[in-house]
Scaffold this motif. Structure first.
Motif, PDB file in Angstrom:
ATOM      1  N   TRP A 142     -33.504 -76.388  66.292  1.00  0.00           N
ATOM      2  CA  TRP A 142     -32.280 -77.161  66.112  1.00  0.00           C
ATOM      3  C   TRP A 142     -32.442 -78.570  66.675  1.00  0.00           C
ATOM      4  O   TRP A 142     -32.095 -79.565  66.034  1.00  0.00           O
ATOM      5  CB  TRP A 142     -31.108 -76.448  66.787  1.00  0.00           C
ATOM      6  CG  TRP A 142     -29.812 -77.197  66.720  1.00  0.00           C
ATOM      7  CD1 TRP A 142     -29.361 -78.145  67.589  1.00  0.00           C
ATOM      8  CD2 TRP A 142     -28.813 -77.095  65.701  1.00  0.00           C
ATOM      9  NE1 TRP A 142     -28.141 -78.627  67.189  1.00  0.00           N
ATOM     10  CE2 TRP A 142     -27.778 -78.009  66.039  1.00  0.00           C
ATOM     11  CE3 TRP A 142     -28.681 -76.316  64.570  1.00  0.00           C
ATOM     12  CZ2 TRP A 142     -26.638 -78.143  65.261  1.00  0.00           C
ATOM     13  CZ3 TRP A 142     -27.543 -76.456  63.798  1.00  0.00           C
ATOM     14  CH2 TRP A 142     -26.538 -77.365  64.143  1.00  0.00           C
ATOM     15  N   ARG A 150     -19.563 -75.381  69.825  1.00  0.00           N
ATOM     16  CA  ARG A 150     -21.017 -75.469  69.903  1.00  0.00           C
ATOM     17  C   ARG A 150     -21.598 -74.962  68.589  1.00  0.00           C
ATOM     18  O   ARG A 150     -21.353 -73.828  68.192  1.00  0.00           O
ATOM     19  CB  ARG A 150     -21.544 -74.639  71.068  1.00  0.00           C
ATOM     20  CG  ARG A 150     -20.986 -75.078  72.408  1.00  0.00           C
ATOM     21  CD  ARG A 150     -21.568 -74.263  73.538  1.00  0.00           C
ATOM     22  NE  ARG A 150     -22.995 -74.507  73.693  1.00  0.00           N
ATOM     23  CZ  ARG A 150     -23.737 -73.880  74.595  1.00  0.00           C
ATOM     24  NH1 ARG A 150     -23.208 -72.978  75.397  1.00  0.00           N
ATOM     25  NH2 ARG A 150     -25.021 -74.148  74.688  1.00  0.00           N
ATOM     26  N   PRO A 151     -22.381 -75.794  67.919  1.00  0.00           N
ATOM     27  CA  PRO A 151     -22.980 -75.376  66.655  1.00  0.00           C
ATOM     28  C   PRO A 151     -23.889 -74.180  66.856  1.00  0.00           C
ATOM     29  O   PRO A 151     -24.487 -74.018  67.918  1.00  0.00           O
ATOM     30  CB  PRO A 151     -23.784 -76.611  66.218  1.00  0.00           C
ATOM     31  CG  PRO A 151     -23.221 -77.738  67.005  1.00  0.00           C
ATOM     32  CD  PRO A 151     -22.768 -77.154  68.293  1.00  0.00           C
ATOM     33  N   PRO A 152     -24.025 -73.304  65.840  1.00  0.00           N
ATOM     34  CA  PRO A 152     -24.942 -72.163  65.965  1.00  0.00           C
ATOM     35  C   PRO A 152     -26.374 -72.640  66.090  1.00  0.00           C
ATOM     36  O   PRO A 152     -26.797 -73.573  65.417  1.00  0.00           O
ATOM     37  CB  PRO A 152     -24.719 -71.403  64.644  1.00  0.00           C
ATOM     38  CG  PRO A 152     -24.190 -72.442  63.700  1.00  0.00           C
ATOM     39  CD  PRO A 152     -23.349 -73.353  64.548  1.00  0.00           C
ATOM     40  N   GLY A 153     -27.128 -72.009  66.974  1.00  0.00           N
ATOM     41  CA  GLY A 153     -28.533 -72.366  67.147  1.00  0.00           C
ATOM     42  C   GLY A 153     -28.761 -73.596  67.985  1.00  0.00           C
ATOM     43  O   GLY A 153     -29.876 -74.108  68.042  1.00  0.00           O
ATOM     44  N   VAL A 154     -27.708 -74.092  68.661  1.00  0.00           N
ATOM     45  CA  VAL A 154     -27.840 -75.346  69.393  1.00  0.00           C
ATOM     46  C   VAL A 154     -28.859 -75.265  70.525  1.00  0.00           C
ATOM     47  O   VAL A 154     -29.410 -76.281  70.942  1.00  0.00           O
ATOM     48  CB  VAL A 154     -26.464 -75.789  69.940  1.00  0.00           C
ATOM     49  CG1 VAL A 154     -26.010 -74.872  71.063  1.00  0.00           C
ATOM     50  CG2 VAL A 154     -26.496 -77.227  70.418  1.00  0.00           C
ATOM     51  N   ARG A 155     -29.140 -74.050  71.009  1.00  0.00           N
ATOM     52  CA  ARG A 155     -30.086 -73.900  72.110  1.00  0.00           C
ATOM     53  C   ARG A 155     -31.531 -73.727  71.627  1.00  0.00           C
ATOM     54  O   ARG A 155     -32.438 -73.657  72.441  1.00  0.00           O
ATOM     55  CB  ARG A 155     -29.694 -72.693  72.975  1.00  0.00           C
ATOM     56  CG  ARG A 155     -28.379 -72.887  73.729  1.00  0.00           C
ATOM     57  CD  ARG A 155     -28.069 -71.659  74.578  1.00  0.00           C
ATOM     58  NE  ARG A 155     -29.084 -71.459  75.605  1.00  0.00           N
ATOM     59  CZ  ARG A 155     -29.070 -72.040  76.792  1.00  0.00           C
ATOM     60  NH1 ARG A 155     -28.081 -72.854  77.104  1.00  0.00           N
ATOM     61  NH2 ARG A 155     -30.014 -71.807  77.681  1.00  0.00           N
ATOM     62  N   SER A 156     -31.745 -73.668  70.316  1.00  0.00           N
ATOM     63  CA  SER A 156     -33.097 -73.446  69.810  1.00  0.00           C
ATOM     64  C   SER A 156     -33.883 -74.754  69.741  1.00  0.00           C
ATOM     65  O   SER A 156     -33.312 -75.836  69.582  1.00  0.00           O
ATOM     66  CB  SER A 156     -33.047 -72.811  68.417  1.00  0.00           C
ATOM     67  OG  SER A 156     -32.706 -73.780  67.444  1.00  0.00           O
TER      68      SER A 156
END
Length: 208
Positions: free
Chosen positions: A51, A42-48
């Motif tokens: 993003w 999961r890429p960093p910041g995927v929940r923002s």
């Protein structure tokens, strides 16, 4: 004379290389070697929200860019052409404010479009410091082609959204853009077009 075993091999009778022991040490509890490639990355910041916005914007830009390239344009230049097609003629300051960019950015884009024969610049009568920009005949033809491209990409972008979701998304993105513009000191003003669209949304009962 008897030859003694090497200390590293003491206590083993399988004849397996020493490296096998380290391999066994890396195994998990059930005896299986962990497969890192099977884990979901999961890429960093995927929940923002940022993003998700960047990913959507990147895909939208790529789809638009592919089509604009056939017109000899780069993504971003079409916004200037469309603004001038709607307004007829604009000062550099008004153009920058409408696009929510800094004047030097707008000026650079206009310079490139002028080199392509798409726009032309003229000094304001009576005040040479004020420069007005307008489309040439070639620019007007480009504007029509750009409008078709935008309709195609817009249909792809909104394919899974109903009418209410589309209006709400448009409203939220305008608010987000305004907040970033204010933070950057570029332009926090509500344009006349924004005000008209917001009034229409309120008339149709779209929540603020």
């Amino acid at each position: 004379m008897q030859i003694q075993d090497h200390p590293a091999a003491a206590g083993t009778n399988s004849g397996a290389p020493v490296g096998d022991k380290h391999k066994r040490d890396r195994q998990d509890g059930d005896g299986a070697t962990p497969d890192l490639s099977s884990k979901r990355m999961r890429p960093p910041g995927v929940r923002s929200i940022g993003w998700a916005l960047v990913q959507a914007a990147r895909l939208h830009r790529a789809r638009t860019g592919d089509r604009l390239a056939k017109l000899g344009l780069f993504a971003g230049q079409e916004q200037v052409v469309q603004a001038l097609a709607a307004a007829g003629t604009m000062t550099m300051g008004d153009l920058a404010a409408l696009l929510r960019v800094r004047p030097p950015t707008a000026s650079k884009t206009v310079t490139r479009l002028a080199a392509l024969g798409i726009v032309e610049r003229r000094a304001e009568s009576g005040d040479g410091r004020v420069v007005r920009v307008q489309l040439t005949e070639a620019g007007l033809a480009k504007a029509e082609a750009i409008e078709r491209i935008q309709e195609e990409v817009e249909a792809e972008l909104l394919d899974h959204l109903d009418k209410t979701d589309r209006r709400r998304l448009r409203k939220l993105l305008r608010k987000a853009a305004r907040g970033l513009a204010e933070a950057a000191g570029a332009s926090g003003q509500v344009t006349e077009a924004d005000a008209e669209i917001e009034a229409e949304d309120e008339t149709e009962g779209l929540p603020a």
